[in-house]
Design a protein around this motif. Sequence first.
Motif, PDB file in Angstrom:
ATOM      1  N   MET A  48      54.470  47.930  48.285  1.00  0.00           N
ATOM      2  CA  MET A  48      52.815  48.092  48.258  1.00  0.00           C
ATOM      3  C   MET A  48      52.041  47.661  46.998  1.00  0.00           C
ATOM      4  SD  MET A  48      52.185  50.008  51.010  1.00  0.00           S
ATOM      5  CE  MET A  48      50.658  50.728  50.461  1.00  0.00           C
ATOM      6  N   GLY A  49      52.852  46.979  46.392  1.00  0.00           N
ATOM      7  CA  GLY A  49      52.306  46.224  45.101  1.00  0.00           C
ATOM      8  C   GLY A  49      51.182  45.174  45.277  1.00  0.00           C
ATOM      9  N   TRP A  50      51.256  44.733  46.489  1.00  0.00           N
ATOM     10  CA  TRP A  50      50.054  43.771  46.712  1.00  0.00           C
ATOM     11  C   TRP A  50      48.940  44.555  46.778  1.00  0.00           C
ATOM     12  CZ3 TRP A  50      46.788  45.001  50.814  1.00  0.00           C
ATOM     13  CH2 TRP A  50      47.470  46.000  51.636  1.00  0.00           C
ATOM     14  N   ILE A  51      48.850  45.743  46.735  1.00  0.00           N
ATOM     15  CA  ILE A  51      47.224  46.401  46.668  1.00  0.00           C
ATOM     16  C   ILE A  51      46.908  46.493  45.202  1.00  0.00           C
ATOM     17  CG2 ILE A  51      46.001  48.606  46.837  1.00  0.00           C
ATOM     18  CD1 ILE A  51      48.120  49.342  49.029  1.00  0.00           C
ATOM     19  N   ILE A  52      47.592  46.704  44.304  1.00  0.00           N
ATOM     20  CA  ILE A  52      47.254  46.541  42.818  1.00  0.00           C
ATOM     21  C   ILE A  52      47.200  45.165  42.445  1.00  0.00           C
ATOM     22  CG2 ILE A  52      48.313  47.156  40.556  1.00  0.00           C
ATOM     23  CD1 ILE A  52      47.438  49.722  42.504  1.00  0.00           C
ATOM     24  N   HIS A  53      47.990  44.162  42.933  1.00  0.00           N
ATOM     25  CA  HIS A  53      48.039  42.880  42.705  1.00  0.00           C
ATOM     26  C   HIS A  53      46.649  42.417  42.971  1.00  0.00           C
ATOM     27  CE1 HIS A  53      50.715  39.153  42.211  1.00  0.00           C
ATOM     28  NE2 HIS A  53      49.450  38.714  41.851  1.00  0.00           N
ATOM     29  N   LEU A  54      46.206  42.807  44.242  1.00  0.00           N
ATOM     30  CA  LEU A  54      44.730  42.187  44.822  1.00  0.00           C
ATOM     31  C   LEU A  54      43.850  42.927  43.995  1.00  0.00           C
ATOM     32  CD1 LEU A  54      43.030  40.722  46.985  1.00  0.00           C
ATOM     33  CD2 LEU A  54      43.314  43.083  48.421  1.00  0.00           C
ATOM     34  N   TRP A  55      43.872  44.237  43.323  1.00  0.00           N
ATOM     35  CA  TRP A  55      42.925  45.209  42.530  1.00  0.00           C
ATOM     36  C   TRP A  55      42.732  44.123  41.132  1.00  0.00           C
ATOM     37  CZ3 TRP A  55      44.403  49.238  39.236  1.00  0.00           C
ATOM     38  CH2 TRP A  55      43.132  49.736  38.389  1.00  0.00           C
ATOM     39  N   SER A  56      44.016  43.800  40.807  1.00  0.00           N
ATOM     40  CA  SER A  56      43.736  43.195  39.486  1.00  0.00           C
ATOM     41  C   SER A  56      43.110  41.822  39.468  1.00  0.00           C
ATOM     42  CB  SER A  56      45.471  42.701  39.153  1.00  0.00           C
ATOM     43  OG  SER A  56      45.304  41.930  37.947  1.00  0.00           O
ATOM     44  N   ILE A  57      43.444  41.040  40.484  1.00  0.00           N
ATOM     45  CA  ILE A  57      42.701  39.530  40.906  1.00  0.00           C
ATOM     46  C   ILE A  57      41.036  39.988  40.947  1.00  0.00           C
ATOM     47  CG2 ILE A  57      42.249  37.593  42.235  1.00  0.00           C
ATOM     48  CD1 ILE A  57      45.300  38.016  43.138  1.00  0.00           C
ATOM     49  N   LEU A  58      40.729  40.834  41.783  1.00  0.00           N
ATOM     50  CA  LEU A  58      39.289  41.227  41.951  1.00  0.00           C
ATOM     51  C   LEU A  58      38.526  41.651  40.632  1.00  0.00           C
ATOM     52  CD1 LEU A  58      39.265  42.787  45.583  1.00  0.00           C
ATOM     53  CD2 LEU A  58      38.575  40.540  44.799  1.00  0.00           C
ATOM     54  N   ASP A  59      39.273  42.629  39.721  1.00  0.00           N
ATOM     55  CA  ASP A  59      38.815  43.208  38.655  1.00  0.00           C
ATOM     56  C   ASP A  59      38.552  41.944  37.525  1.00  0.00           C
ATOM     57  OD1 ASP A  59      38.128  45.405  36.954  1.00  0.00           O
ATOM     58  OD2 ASP A  59      39.938  44.563  35.807  1.00  0.00           O
ATOM     59  N   ALA A  60      39.573  41.150  37.628  1.00  0.00           N
ATOM     60  CA  ALA A  60      39.404  40.024  36.535  1.00  0.00           C
ATOM     61  C   ALA A  60      38.126  39.023  36.835  1.00  0.00           C
ATOM     62  CB  ALA A  60      40.622  39.413  36.494  1.00  0.00           C
ATOM     63  N   ALA A  61      38.068  38.876  38.289  1.00  0.00           N
ATOM     64  CA  ALA A  61      36.971  37.946  38.877  1.00  0.00           C
ATOM     65  C   ALA A  61      35.467  38.810  38.580  1.00  0.00           C
ATOM     66  CB  ALA A  61      37.299  37.467  40.127  1.00  0.00           C
ATOM     67  N   LEU A  62      35.771  39.820  38.773  1.00  0.00           N
ATOM     68  CA  LEU A  62      34.108  40.490  38.977  1.00  0.00           C
ATOM     69  C   LEU A  62      33.690  41.175  37.546  1.00  0.00           C
ATOM     70  CD1 LEU A  62      34.582  42.059  42.421  1.00  0.00           C
ATOM     71  CD2 LEU A  62      33.425  40.051  41.858  1.00  0.00           C
ATOM     72  N   PHE A  63      34.758  41.126  36.556  1.00  0.00           N
ATOM     73  CA  PHE A  63      34.549  41.783  35.273  1.00  0.00           C
ATOM     74  C   PHE A  63      32.925  41.501  34.593  1.00  0.00           C
ATOM     75  CE2 PHE A  63      35.029  41.604  30.698  1.00  0.00           C
ATOM     76  CZ  PHE A  63      35.087  43.234  30.416  1.00  0.00           C
ATOM     77  N   LYS A  64      32.413  42.152  34.348  1.00  0.00           N
ATOM     78  CA  LYS A  64      31.114  42.056  33.390  1.00  0.00           C
ATOM     79  C   LYS A  64      31.304  42.925  32.406  1.00  0.00           C
ATOM     80  CE  LYS A  64      26.746  40.987  36.013  1.00  0.00           C
ATOM     81  NZ  LYS A  64      25.766  41.335  36.677  1.00  0.00           N
ATOM     82  N   PRO A  65      31.036  42.248  31.046  1.00  0.00           N
ATOM     83  CA  PRO A  65      31.436  42.934  29.612  1.00  0.00           C
ATOM     84  C   PRO A  65      29.958  43.672  29.546  1.00  0.00           C
ATOM     85  CG  PRO A  65      30.983  40.559  29.445  1.00  0.00           C
ATOM     86  CD  PRO A  65      31.183  40.573  30.990  1.00  0.00           C
ATOM     87  N   LYS A  66      30.090  44.752  28.880  1.00  0.00           N
ATOM     88  CA  LYS A  66      28.786  45.588  28.578  1.00  0.00           C
ATOM     89  C   LYS A  66      28.199  44.869  27.342  1.00  0.00           C
ATOM     90  CE  LYS A  66      31.002  49.934  30.115  1.00  0.00           C
ATOM     91  NZ  LYS A  66      31.472  51.088  29.632  1.00  0.00           N
ATOM     92  N   SER A  67      27.034  44.882  27.452  1.00  0.00           N
ATOM     93  CA  SER A  67      26.217  44.177  26.394  1.00  0.00           C
ATOM     94  C   SER A  67      25.858  44.950  25.288  1.00  0.00           C
ATOM     95  CB  SER A  67      24.538  43.730  27.005  1.00  0.00           C
ATOM     96  OG  SER A  67      24.766  42.975  28.263  1.00  0.00           O
TER      97      SER A  67
END
Length: 67
Positions: A48-67
């Motif tokens: 079931m690691g593909w779920i976390i793997h996909l989450w990791s990719i999306l989290d990195a791509a969509l990350f917006k730092p707080k200003s």
Amino acid sequence: MAEQGSTGNVIAALCSFFIPGLGQLVQGRPLMALIQFVLASVLWILLMGWIIHLWSILDAALFKPKS
């Protein structure tokens, strides 16, 4: 800092594609990197690691730092 969709986020997403959590580490978020790496490692044993793997990719791509 990097905006969503910036080159930095694309590179981070590519890093997470190869190793879950590596993109978060590149972005300077070591706690999230550790969480995602450990969860993916444990869940890959249960196939079931593909779920976390996909989450990791999306989290990195969509990350917006707080200003």
